[in-house]
Design a protein around this motif. Structure first.
Motif, mmCIF file in Angstrom:
data_model
loop_
_atom_site.group_PDB
_atom_site.id
_atom_site.type_symbol
_atom_site.label_atom_id
_atom_site.label_comp_id
_atom_site.label_asym_id
_atom_site.label_seq_id
_atom_site.Cartn_x
_atom_site.Cartn_y
_atom_site.Cartn_z
ATOM 1 N N PRO A 264 62.644 19.228 23.433
ATOM 2 C CA PRO A 264 64.430 18.932 23.373
ATOM 3 C C PRO A 264 65.140 20.427 24.209
ATOM 4 C CG PRO A 264 63.947 17.755 21.528
ATOM 5 C CD PRO A 264 62.273 18.135 21.777
ATOM 6 N N ILE A 265 66.193 20.461 25.274
ATOM 7 C CA ILE A 265 66.819 21.466 25.099
ATOM 8 C C ILE A 265 67.691 21.998 25.649
ATOM 9 C CG2 ILE A 265 63.793 22.456 26.834
ATOM 10 C CD1 ILE A 265 65.821 21.748 28.862
ATOM 11 N N LEU A 266 68.914 22.676 25.830
ATOM 12 C CA LEU A 266 69.835 22.583 25.426
ATOM 13 C C LEU A 266 70.481 22.434 27.169
ATOM 14 C CD1 LEU A 266 71.482 25.456 23.171
ATOM 15 C CD2 LEU A 266 72.056 23.060 23.012
ATOM 16 N N ASP A 267 70.948 21.760 28.243
ATOM 17 C CA ASP A 267 70.840 22.024 29.330
ATOM 18 C C ASP A 267 72.044 22.211 29.671
ATOM 19 O OD1 ASP A 267 69.001 19.117 28.877
ATOM 20 O OD2 ASP A 267 71.001 17.441 28.445
ATOM 21 N N ALA A 268 71.198 23.693 30.043
ATOM 22 C CA ALA A 268 72.621 24.528 30.794
ATOM 23 C C ALA A 268 72.295 24.767 31.974
ATOM 24 C CB ALA A 268 72.007 25.825 30.348
ATOM 25 N N ASP A 269 70.736 23.900 32.748
ATOM 26 C CA ASP A 269 70.546 23.904 34.090
ATOM 27 C C ASP A 269 71.948 22.765 34.668
ATOM 28 O OD1 ASP A 269 69.099 21.768 32.454
ATOM 29 O OD2 ASP A 269 68.725 21.469 34.165
ATOM 30 N N LYS A 270 72.392 21.943 33.927
ATOM 31 C CA LYS A 270 73.060 20.378 34.519
ATOM 32 C C LYS A 270 74.840 21.390 34.195
ATOM 33 C CE LYS A 270 70.857 17.061 32.936
ATOM 34 N NZ LYS A 270 70.517 15.680 31.666
ATOM 35 N N ALA A 271 74.742 22.847 33.972
ATOM 36 C CA ALA A 271 76.553 23.151 34.530
ATOM 37 C C ALA A 271 76.371 23.483 35.572
ATOM 38 C CB ALA A 271 76.583 24.295 33.211
ATOM 39 N N ARG A 272 77.753 23.938 36.463
ATOM 40 C CA ARG A 272 78.088 23.467 37.527
ATOM 41 C C ARG A 272 77.742 25.710 38.038
ATOM 42 N NH1 ARG A 272 83.294 21.425 36.124
ATOM 43 N NH2 ARG A 272 82.675 19.312 36.759
ATOM 44 N N GLN A 273 77.532 26.077 36.880
ATOM 45 C CA GLN A 273 77.264 27.398 37.428
ATOM 46 C C GLN A 273 76.684 28.191 36.435
ATOM 47 O OE1 GLN A 273 76.999 29.507 40.328
ATOM 48 N NE2 GLN A 273 75.578 30.659 38.793
ATOM 49 N N VAL A 274 75.729 28.913 35.976
ATOM 50 C CA VAL A 274 75.341 29.140 35.106
ATOM 51 C C VAL A 274 74.767 30.781 35.115
ATOM 52 C CG1 VAL A 274 72.886 29.231 33.063
ATOM 53 C CG2 VAL A 274 73.694 27.355 34.182
ATOM 54 N N TYR A 275 74.762 31.619 33.857
ATOM 55 C CA TYR A 275 74.373 33.550 33.561
ATOM 56 C C TYR A 275 74.189 33.285 32.731
ATOM 57 C CZ TYR A 275 78.973 33.730 37.357
ATOM 58 O OH TYR A 275 78.835 33.705 38.794
ATOM 59 N N VAL A 276 73.217 34.311 33.150
ATOM 60 C CA VAL A 276 72.142 34.735 31.987
ATOM 61 C C VAL A 276 71.810 35.962 31.923
ATOM 62 C CG1 VAL A 276 69.578 34.168 31.299
ATOM 63 C CG2 VAL A 276 70.343 32.562 32.699
ATOM 64 N N ILE A 277 72.210 36.752 30.862
ATOM 65 C CA ILE A 277 71.846 37.265 30.061
ATOM 66 C C ILE A 277 70.753 38.076 29.664
ATOM 67 C CG2 ILE A 277 73.133 39.069 28.665
ATOM 68 C CD1 ILE A 277 75.986 38.144 28.943
ATOM 69 N N LYS A 278 70.455 38.813 30.346
ATOM 70 C CA LYS A 278 69.130 38.911 30.286
ATOM 71 C C LYS A 278 68.641 40.841 30.644
ATOM 72 C CE LYS A 278 64.226 36.875 30.470
ATOM 73 N NZ LYS A 278 63.987 37.608 29.951
ATOM 74 N N ARG A 279 67.281 41.293 29.822
ATOM 75 C CA ARG A 279 67.288 42.539 29.852
ATOM 76 C C ARG A 279 65.946 43.251 30.773
ATOM 77 N NH1 ARG A 279 67.061 46.854 25.338
ATOM 78 N NH2 ARG A 279 67.885 45.284 23.672
ATOM 79 N N GLY A 280 65.206 42.105 31.310
ATOM 80 C CA GLY A 280 64.310 41.979 32.798
ATOM 81 C C GLY A 280 64.031 40.782 33.134
ATOM 82 N N GLN A 281 62.945 40.993 33.642
ATOM 83 C CA GLN A 281 62.292 39.185 34.346
ATOM 84 C C GLN A 281 61.292 39.323 33.683
ATOM 85 O OE1 GLN A 281 61.793 40.587 38.606
ATOM 86 N NE2 GLN A 281 64.275 40.794 39.250
ATOM 87 N N GLY A 282 61.032 39.785 32.189
ATOM 88 C CA GLY A 282 60.210 39.308 31.319
ATOM 89 C C GLY A 282 60.391 37.977 31.270
ATOM 90 N N LYS A 283 59.062 37.252 30.574
ATOM 91 C CA LYS A 283 59.266 35.711 30.617
ATOM 92 C C LYS A 283 59.627 35.541 28.480
ATOM 93 C CE LYS A 283 54.844 34.442 33.147
ATOM 94 N NZ LYS A 283 53.688 34.104 33.251
ATOM 95 N N GLY A 284 59.655 34.475 28.029
ATOM 96 C CA GLY A 284 60.184 34.457 26.905
ATOM 97 C C GLY A 284 59.307 35.047 25.879
ATOM 98 N N TYR A 285 59.339 34.316 24.522
ATOM 99 C CA TYR A 285 58.303 34.853 22.925
ATOM 100 C C TYR A 285 57.316 33.981 23.542
ATOM 101 C CZ TYR A 285 57.907 36.332 18.959
ATOM 102 O OH TYR A 285 57.289 37.084 17.365
ATOM 103 N N SER A 286 57.719 32.319 24.165
ATOM 104 C CA SER A 286 55.996 31.797 24.020
ATOM 105 C C SER A 286 55.834 31.830 25.044
ATOM 106 C CB SER A 286 56.357 30.320 24.261
ATOM 107 O OG SER A 286 57.692 30.335 24.997
ATOM 108 N N GLY A 287 55.948 33.034 26.362
ATOM 109 C CA GLY A 287 55.456 33.093 27.437
ATOM 110 C C GLY A 287 54.873 32.095 28.412
ATOM 111 N N VAL A 288 56.236 30.784 28.113
ATOM 112 C CA VAL A 288 56.347 30.190 29.452
ATOM 113 C C VAL A 288 57.585 30.325 30.654
ATOM 114 C CG1 VAL A 288 56.816 27.868 30.166
ATOM 115 C CG2 VAL A 288 56.287 28.118 27.943
#
Length: 471
Positions: free
Chosen positions: A414-438
């Protein structure tokens, strides 16, 4: 006799404070008072243990003088260290501290059992068996929690795995149980002591072997599991010592930890066995469909302006917010948006961060009101009608692959359905993958823009951009 009655009454008072304190911890608004109440209960339980001195004659008191001095020294050292470190620990290091405290509780239960097994006095086989079981669980919690701490602290970078590892682990566990049974059978004899020592070596080793293969992304569940182990060990040793306060405290902690572990595993759509024995969460997860599209970069000022003129904003905090220590700056932005009559909410995933409730604690530290913080089940239905979703340092908990990609290791989570919002902004240090590597498919969606940089710096620019609009 009076001291004995007072000890029993003190145990009852301590147990009531433990239970009521835990009940208060169920809500962020009352959690602090719950922690204080449980702490007072612990002080009462510890103080009551010294009342036995008043029921002893002078000779017996002199005999216990050395033990009493050691106990006071231990209390001073432990209390002083906890007071000093607890006041200095950073929010990013909170999971490590919790892991260590879990381990210390399990270690204390194992130490009590070791003292019982080392004694030569006659003890019933039932109490001896309970003592050994508590020692096994407490020892596993001790060394397992230390390994969890090392993983969370970056001292162990990767899971340690080898061919036939599960068979080796099972062999060590079964051998340890058999040695423990033999130590109970031969207690008081010449062979009982060395068997007890061998038993503890096996139990401590199994805690290490059990935790080393588990990936970093699963550490929140592991911490919760070892919390349950510690409570169970304390409850069992309380039964062996015929101490009601220990029994009740152990049962409360054990049951709460077990329920939390199961809830977190459910939030990841995985069984506890899958968490403990699979290879997920090692930062190099395989599988997943090919990614289409590209990440689109956006300026912090543009994102801030979009939120300022939006009707509704949902903010999703993650571990990156804690790393940047940007919770205060985030709340400053929230207050500016609210002053512009923007409806702002926070959405919290059950396994966001590095420990249970990590994000809730982070936001509470910044003074964010509890009434705008919502759990996943409460807020997910609001995303399709939300103008802007702001993701800060979160990854797997907003990855649409969990819904759409059956080949993904996180499919079904189960995830938070952020992608269903009209616009999404993601603050992130770089383009790397997350802690799980996915790989996160959200970052490649048409309605998603990336705002690269440290969260503290990005939020500072966002705050300034909103202020400039009102100048």
């Amino acid at each position: 006799m009076l001291a004995q009655h007072l000890t029993g009454l003190s145990g009852l008072v301590a147990a009531a404070l433990f239970i009521f304190g835990l009940k208060r911890m169920a809500s962020p608004a009352s959690a602090l008072s719950g922690i204080v109440l449980a702490g007072v209960g612990m002080v009462v339980a510890v103080a009551a243990s010294f009342l036995i001195l008043f029921d002893l004659d002078v000779a017996a008191r002199d005999h216990l003088a050395t033990n009493l001095a050691l106990a006071l020294v231990a209390l001073a050292l432990g209390g002083g260290w906890a007071w000093r470190r607890g006041g200095k620990v950073e929010m990013t290091a909170m999971p490590q501290m919790v892991a260590l405290y879990n381990g210390m509780g399990g270690g204390a239960a194992a130490a009590i059992a070791a003292a019982g097994l080392a004694g030569q006095e006659t003890t019933g086989p039932l109490l001896l068996a309970v003592t050994v079981i508590g020692a096994l669980i407490g020892s596993i919690s001790l060394t397992g929690s230390v390994i969890a701490w090392a993983k969370l602290d970056g001292r162990i970078a990767k899971p340690w795995r080898f061919a036939g590892q599960r068979l080796v682990n099972a062999t060590v566990f079964v051998a340890t149980v058999l040695v423990g049974a033999a130590a109970v059978a031969l207690h008081g004899g010449p062979d009982g002591a060395w068997l007890a020592g061998l038993f503890f070596v096996g139990a401590l080793a199994f805690g290490i072997l059990m935790t080393l293969p588990i990936g970093g992304a699963d550490m929140p569940v592991v911490i919760s599991l070892y919390n349950a182990f510690t409570g169970l060990a304390v409850g069992l040793e309380g039964f062996a010592l015929q101490n009601p306060a220990l029994m009740i405290a152990g049962m409360v902690v054990g049951s709460a930890g077990t329920l939390l572990t199961l809830l977190m595993a459910k939030a990841m759509n995985r069984s506890l066995a899958n968490v403990l024995f699979s290879n997920f969460g090692d930062g190099a997860a395989s599988g997943g469909a090919a990614v289409h599209g590209e990440m689109k970069a956006s300026d912090a000022g543009d994102a801030a302006i979009a939120m300022r003129y939006a009707s509704s904003v949902i903010i999703i905090p993650g571990y990156g917010l804690a790393v940047a220590q940007a919770q205060q700056k985030l709340y400053e932005l929230v207050k500016l948006l609210q002053a512009a009559e923007v409806d702002v909410k926070f959405a919290i995933h059950p396994v966001a961060g590095r420990m249970p409730g990590h994000m809730n604690v982070l936001l509470a530290e910044a003074g964010v009101p509890y009434d705008i913080i919502f759990d996943m089940d409460e807020v997910n239905a609001d995303f399709p009608n939300t103008d802007v979703a702001l993701v800060i340092g979160a990854n797997d908990v907003v990855n649409p692959a969990a819904r759409t990609d059956k080949s993904s290791p996180i499919y079904g989570m189960p995830i938070l359905d952020a992608d269903k919002a009209r616009q999404v902004y993601v603050i992130k240090r770089g383009q790397g993958k997350g802690y799980s590597g996915v790989e996160n498919l959200l970052f490649f969606e048409e309605n998603c823009s990336m705002v690269y940089g440290d969260a503290q710096a990005v939020l500072t620019r966002m705050v300034q951009a909103v202020k400039d609009l009102g100048a």
